[in-house]
Design a protein around this motif. Structure first.
Motif, PDB file in Angstrom:
ATOM      1  N   THR A   1       1.708   6.832  -0.233  1.00  0.00           N
ATOM      2  CA  THR A   1       1.446   8.211   0.186  1.00  0.00           C
ATOM      3  C   THR A   1      -0.021   8.409   0.538  1.00  0.00           C
ATOM      4  OG1 THR A   1       3.267   9.062  -1.165  1.00  0.00           O
ATOM      5  CG2 THR A   1       1.566  10.629  -0.528  1.00  0.00           C
ATOM      6  N   VAL A   2      -0.912   7.831  -0.243  1.00  0.00           N
ATOM      7  CA  VAL A   2      -2.344   7.958   0.033  1.00  0.00           C
ATOM      8  C   VAL A   2      -2.687   7.379   1.406  1.00  0.00           C
ATOM      9  CG1 VAL A   2      -4.630   7.123  -0.647  1.00  0.00           C
ATOM     10  CG2 VAL A   2      -3.072   8.027  -2.378  1.00  0.00           C
TER      11      VAL A   2
ATOM     12  N   THR B   1      14.059   0.161  -7.337  1.00  0.00           N
ATOM     13  CA  THR B   1      13.983   1.507  -7.893  1.00  0.00           C
ATOM     14  C   THR B   1      15.385   2.053  -8.131  1.00  0.00           C
ATOM     15  OG1 THR B   1      11.893   1.905  -6.726  1.00  0.00           O
ATOM     16  CG2 THR B   1      13.088   3.832  -7.518  1.00  0.00           C
TER      17      THR B   1
ATOM     18  N   ARG C   1       4.338  12.714   2.334  1.00  0.00           N
ATOM     19  CA  ARG C   1       5.501  12.622   1.448  1.00  0.00           C
ATOM     20  C   ARG C   1       6.793  12.812   2.234  1.00  0.00           C
ATOM     21  NH1 ARG C   1       3.708  12.002  -3.510  1.00  0.00           N
ATOM     22  NH2 ARG C   1       1.871  13.106  -4.291  1.00  0.00           N
TER      23      ARG C   1
ATOM     24  N   TYR D   1       4.718   4.190  -4.754  1.00  0.00           N
ATOM     25  CA  TYR D   1       4.958   5.250  -3.784  1.00  0.00           C
ATOM     26  C   TYR D   1       3.749   6.170  -3.651  1.00  0.00           C
ATOM     27  CZ  TYR D   1       9.838   3.857  -3.337  1.00  0.00           C
ATOM     28  OH  TYR D   1      10.990   3.153  -3.075  1.00  0.00           O
ATOM     29  N   GLU D   2       3.022   6.371  -4.732  1.00  0.00           N
ATOM     30  CA  GLU D   2       1.801   7.167  -4.646  1.00  0.00           C
ATOM     31  C   GLU D   2       0.754   6.452  -3.786  1.00  0.00           C
ATOM     32  OE1 GLU D   2       0.931  10.341  -5.586  1.00  0.00           O
ATOM     33  OE2 GLU D   2       3.105  10.412  -5.801  1.00  0.00           O
ATOM     34  N   GLY D   3       0.660   5.134  -3.965  1.00  0.00           N
ATOM     35  CA  GLY D   3      -0.279   4.361  -3.157  1.00  0.00           C
ATOM     36  C   GLY D   3       0.050   4.428  -1.675  1.00  0.00           C
TER      37      GLY D   3
ATOM     38  N   ARG E   1       6.624   4.538  -9.189  1.00  0.00           N
ATOM     39  CA  ARG E   1       5.814   5.750  -8.997  1.00  0.00           C
ATOM     40  C   ARG E   1       4.437   5.397  -8.461  1.00  0.00           C
ATOM     41  NH1 ARG E   1       8.157   7.236 -13.941  1.00  0.00           N
ATOM     42  NH2 ARG E   1       6.283   6.621 -15.073  1.00  0.00           N
ATOM     43  N   GLN E   2       3.821   4.397  -9.064  1.00  0.00           N
ATOM     44  CA  GLN E   2       2.489   3.985  -8.628  1.00  0.00           C
ATOM     45  C   GLN E   2       2.523   3.465  -7.196  1.00  0.00           C
ATOM     46  OE1 GLN E   2       0.370   1.497 -11.430  1.00  0.00           O
ATOM     47  NE2 GLN E   2      -0.876   0.578  -9.826  1.00  0.00           N
TER      48      GLN E   2
ATOM     49  N   ASP F   1       1.345  -2.663   0.993  1.00  0.00           N
ATOM     50  CA  ASP F   1       0.123  -1.890   1.192  1.00  0.00           C
ATOM     51  C   ASP F   1      -0.782  -2.549   2.222  1.00  0.00           C
ATOM     52  OD1 ASP F   1       0.993  -0.074  -0.658  1.00  0.00           O
ATOM     53  OD2 ASP F   1      -0.417  -0.647  -2.236  1.00  0.00           O
TER      54      ASP F   1
ATOM     55  N   VAL G   1      -1.028  15.417   2.765  1.00  0.00           N
ATOM     56  CA  VAL G   1      -0.247  14.814   1.679  1.00  0.00           C
ATOM     57  C   VAL G   1       1.210  15.243   1.775  1.00  0.00           C
ATOM     58  CG1 VAL G   1       0.061  14.678  -0.828  1.00  0.00           C
ATOM     59  CG2 VAL G   1      -2.240  14.598   0.157  1.00  0.00           C
TER      60      VAL G   1
END
Length: 202
Positions: A132-133, A110, A159, A128-130, A125-126, A67, A155
């Motif tokens: 994505t943001v 994963t 993705r 990949y969501e981070g 999941r967390q 990140d 978004v």
């Protein structure tokens, strides 16, 4: 009084991360972890918990590093679309293909563990969501800079870019040669980042 630790935590975690990254979770034994960390089993467990807890700690640390690197890339890019191009090209790695074959610790973990380990699945999941943001914010900036169509959903495009990048990661892990991997990345860029694909490919 508790005795002070006689080791550098960052050094140990880097060594353990490399071990898990190179051999995977299942194939990494406690003896391997003791060997690369230079710690006895008691010291290792007292400091970091058991193998599973240590792995989750390493994975979270790795994701935080991802990140941070992505944020720096986005913030330093002259134009947002340049950062998106760089993000897509990460799996291509170095010219000799070593980093492409090594892959990404998050993606590797994963694949190996998420279907049977709910803790790893949740972390993935967390993570990949981070990602994505951050990528969606970069897409929105690229739209503001007129480098991507204003009609695109940030978004949804983020993705798609993440899915494309992860697909390239898995292809690199399979041993695909770097030239073919790079050509595939450029083909994806032509569809997802049309404003930059031609210039960056040259």
């Amino acid at each position: 009084m508790a005795r002070p630790r006689q080791f550098d935590e960052d050094t140990v975690l880097r060594a353990v991360c490399d071990q898990f990254w190179d051999t995977g979770y299942a194939a990494t034994s406690v003896q391997d972890l003791m060997s690369v960390s230079g710690l006895g089993k008691g010291s290792l467990y007292a400091a970091f918990g058991d193998k599973h807890e240590l792995f989750l700690r390493v994975l979270r640390r790795y994701v935080a590093s991802l990140d941070g690197a992505l944020r720096r890339s986005v913030d330093s890019a002259p134009r947002a679309v340049d950062a998106l191009w760089s993000f897509l090209m990460v799996p291509v790695g170095d010219p000799d293909g070593v980093s492409a074959r090594r892959g990404c610790l998050l993606a590797n973990s994963t694949t190996e563990l998420a279907s049977a380990d709910p803790d790893v699945a949740a972390e993935a999941r967390q993570a990949y969501e981070g990602i994505t943001v951050i990528v969606a914010e970069c897409v929105a900036r690229a739209q503001a800079e007129s480098d991507l169509p204003a009609s695109a959903d940030p978004v949804g495009r983020a993705r798609a870019l993440l899915a494309a990048q992860q697909g390239l990661t898995f292809m690199g892990r399979s041993g695909m040669d770097v030239e073919t991997l790079a050509a595939t990345a450029r083909s994806l860029a032509a569809q997802l980042l049309p404003a930059t694909a031609e210039g960056s490919a040259g």
